[in-house]
Design an enzyme around this catalytic site. Structure first.
Site, PDB file in Angstrom:
ATOM      1  N   LEU A   1       0.812  -1.220   0.000  1.00 47.88           N
ATOM      2  CA  LEU A   1       0.000   0.000   0.000  1.00 47.88           C
ATOM      3  C   LEU A   1       0.853   1.282   0.000  1.00 47.88           C
ATOM      4  CD1 LEU A   1      -3.013   0.922   0.225  1.00 47.88           C
ATOM      5  CD2 LEU A   1      -2.607   1.160   2.674  1.00 47.88           C
ATOM      6  N   ASP A   2       0.584   2.179  -0.934  1.00 48.17           N
ATOM      7  CA  ASP A   2       1.257   3.476  -1.023  1.00 48.17           C
ATOM      8  C   ASP A   2       2.768   3.347  -1.227  1.00 48.17           C
ATOM      9  OD1 ASP A   2      -1.240   4.605  -0.627  1.00 48.17           O
ATOM     10  OD2 ASP A   2      -0.950   4.860   1.519  1.00 48.17           O
ATOM     11  N   GLU A   3       3.206   2.174  -1.709  1.00 48.26           N
ATOM     12  CA  GLU A   3       4.641   1.970  -1.932  1.00 48.26           C
ATOM     13  C   GLU A   3       4.950   1.726  -3.410  1.00 48.26           C
ATOM     14  OE1 GLU A   3       7.203   2.249  -0.097  1.00 48.26           O
ATOM     15  OE2 GLU A   3       6.540   2.150   1.978  1.00 48.26           O
TER      16      GLU A   3
END
Lengths: 286, 286, 286, 286
Positions: free
Chosen positions: C229-231
């Site tokens: 997530l969000d990476e």
């Protein structure tokens, strides 16, 4: 009008009705002309912040009397306050390691008078900057760090700072972590420049971290030093666009320009008493 | 506390000692709590500007009474002033031609309530936007321009504006030059978005001018309309980086984003009474 | 010259001597005129990246033949490559929840043709955007999430995406976390807009996190979706200056403009085949 | 591999089919490894531009032979071209008047080696910078201007430049208008920093002009010097946000930071052979 120089009044207190009226009424009654004023009531912390620059008039009492009389108002509103002589130059001690760009930039501001501060000393754990500092006729203190006994260097540093009694300590890429004791001593008047857009990339080698993550903007952050590394109240930040072609070395080089701009702005805000602390954040009256 | 809504007070007057004290004292005496305040004394024009948002308290008189009492202070300091009901939505009439991006952006703010204004009408010299405007349940007025007799269209436009009585007229890429008479009628409450970083590239086709000159940044400017084309007081500007690969069409496309951001900021500043006129310039209390 | 439209060639392969020579030699020998080309050799991953736009000439073979012949070169250099018909519009499926600003902006680009893509469907877990989507004559699919059984909604979503076969899936503030299975299916052609300057403020309510930390700039990040997530690989980012007066709601409002600009840029880069994957990072040939 | 250092090849020629193939084929055949390449075909001027950095391999001939062989290709495509020894430091002569910030910044880059150039001399019409220049062990030439006879100073300046034979002349706030004769002599290798966002505010006191106009952003522009004052090809520009509170002196102070960044970027682009002239504009391969 001897002794009637421009004064900068800063105030922090619980927010309530009537503060601005009380302060501006006081100044008006004492014949002071406000040239600059800003205030802010934080709806979250319910704290009130004010910065006010005024010129005492012909009928104004001397500063010491003004302060004495103002203390009654201050008491009523539980103010943390100060009347700064706006024309007195701040005493700024600069700490540096091997990277000299921020030092060079601050010394240029000092040398040309474009920012009004004095530099009673530059302190470093490396001798590299000695020649440049001394060319500016500023004392240079070389305090090398013994890796086996870091505390002795810091004791010397604390003694030196106690002696110099600066209004502001600037960590201009000093690259050493200060002990909790030293952090506490310089609390509220020690600015660090971190070479990332905080809270991204805390700690070591932020430009390399930024390269690894593939961000499209890099930045720098000036903040007050606290015991919590890279977590102190932020004063100013800026960024610059980068792309896939930039190596970590490119980022380091571009970052120097950002660091220079951000750090010198933060120093100016501080010595002009534009920064007030609001918990872990800052109010900056630009 | 019926009728005691948030009020925004704006003031412009000659600068002198005691204005802030008088205003804040008045508000304090009438039990008003200031939630936001900003002031500025221009050392060049020697004019003073103030914006103050306050909430009347339990002991505050009704707004009409407050205004009546305040008029005594206003008279003393020769103030141009206004107490705006902060919760009353501004009536914003939007003029548009064929390029709909700014209209679309403003209508989205209207539609979602993210900026508090009403749109009593959209007016255009082209029919292209009719469907989108009417989808938003806003009346659309099609006033085509007869090139042989431009004045008749403008007479109709003036009559319509007189009828609508807007707080703000927005030229959202309207692409028609207003007559001096119309400029005078909307003076101080008509915002144009010019698609260049003024004062560069006034007049027609600014992105093409920018391409020809080879600039490395393009921009947009929101300004009040005056009879002097593209010379009105600037409210906000922004820029974006470009390079040699961008064609004029690319600049037009990138420019849309800049125009949207700048125009919507300017509209917000205006309807929140954050913009005060200072000769040919603006004071913007952000 | 029927069937000889502009072609965009993208290449990724191990870096070595002679790639550009081989590619440009091939195009030259087949009478293709290069209108745009960019290449990059990453000294860290030792991968080579190239994007090349060309117009087949009178003597060029049809695209299928060109591809067949080019595959020999591709094999030699172990290329991951594609020849895209540059004039074929990308099929972009948009997922949205309740915040419609990014959707509105993308639909405006679609509606005016300022970005060349088709929207075969908009999918949402809320019905709020239905009317606006259908006004644009685009099918709207309402797939509500049952909190007790999230997987059934996702199965429906996967089935729908399988059916629609989009070139790009855009999470325009979709606010739902995709399962690893769905992430894998859309890998490399699903763009999310995160409303912070990543890697700062991952996860929920980033503007509130930014307010708490007291940053002086807020931002938005468009990135490819991965299971982490969000990476995912970052495509574009932008920031805007804020100060102590801004509430979380102000940040949310300002953030909308940044999100719009960043997401629409990322979408344009993707559909113009300007983004190539370099491990966890992107190469963006603007 | 004595004498086989990195080489930067720059090319400008009429655009046509096969240029990249010819150049990259030539390099490949001569065992050169391309580390960086960029090209651009201007659809308006129909000119082609290329910059290519390569490392000769074990089988590559010496640079002089490479050049001789390449001249055949160059002739075929009517190229203006050059093979620069990428590791040879550029000779940069800096001209300055009384404002030393740009000089200080460039000297810091020189002193720390962060930008690879030599400074054979600094020339000024004022003696103010002598001490700082000489601290850097650089010869300082004081050439005062006699207002009654400006040409004699310029004759001395021309003689000195002829003698120094620099790769680049930098007007680091030199504040003197060069004669057409001198402009012609330094054409294409003389960079000026103008303290405004050109084409706004040409000529004298641009920050004062900006203050009078009330712009919300100020800027700086680095451009090549031509006989047409402030109209030369632009290399780089940047801006910073300002507001109504800033006096002309504030703008001057803020402008220094912008000028430093823009000028040092332009100098770096030039000495790395990233700037190619395209009529009155530049192609900058960043």
């Amino acid at each position: 009008m001897a002794g009637k120089q421009t004064i900068t009044l800063t105030i922090t207190c619980p927010d309530t009705v009537g503060i601005v009226a009380a302060v501006s009424g006081f100044l008006s009654e004492h014949d002071a002309f406000i040239t600059e004023a800003a205030q802010y009531g934080d709806p979250f912390s319910r704290r009130f912040f004010m910065r006010c620059v005024f010129i005492p008039g012909a009928l104004s009492p001397p500063k010491a009397d003004l302060e004495k009389r103002f203390s009654l108002i201050a008491q009523r509103f539980q103010m943390i306050w100060h009347m700064h002589d706006a024309e007195k130059k701040a005493r700024v001690v600069i700490l540096v390691s091997k990277f000299g760009h921020c030092l060079n930039n601050l010394l240029h501001h000092y040398h040309t008078g474009s920012m009004p501060f004095e530099v009673p000393a530059v302190i470093s754990n490396h001798p590299d900057m000695q020649s440049q500092v001394e060319w500016n006729q500023i004392p240079f203190h070389y305090l090398p760090v013994d890796k086996a006994d870091k505390t002795s260097q810091e004791r010397a540093l604390i003694a030196l700072l106690d002696d110099l009694d600066p209004d502001l300590v600037v960590l201009a890429r000093y690259m050493q972590i200060l002990s909790p004791e030293l952090c506490a001593r310089v609390s509220g008047h020690c600015i660090n420049i971190h070479h990332s857009f905080l809270p991204s990339f805390k700690g070591a080698k932020p430009y390399h971290q930024a390269h690894t993550r593939g961000v499209k903007l890099i930045g720098a952050t000036a903040h007050y030093v606290t015991t919590d590394l890279d977590e102190g109240p932020i004063i100013d930040q800026a960024v610059e666009r980068v792309d896939h072609t930039h190596t970590p070395d490119d980022l380091v080089a571009m970052g120097r320009d950002i660091e220079n701009v951000v750090l010198s702005r933060a120093v100016r805000y501080h010595i002009e008493h534009r920064v007030l602390m609001n918990g872990a954040k800052t109010v900056v009256f630009k």
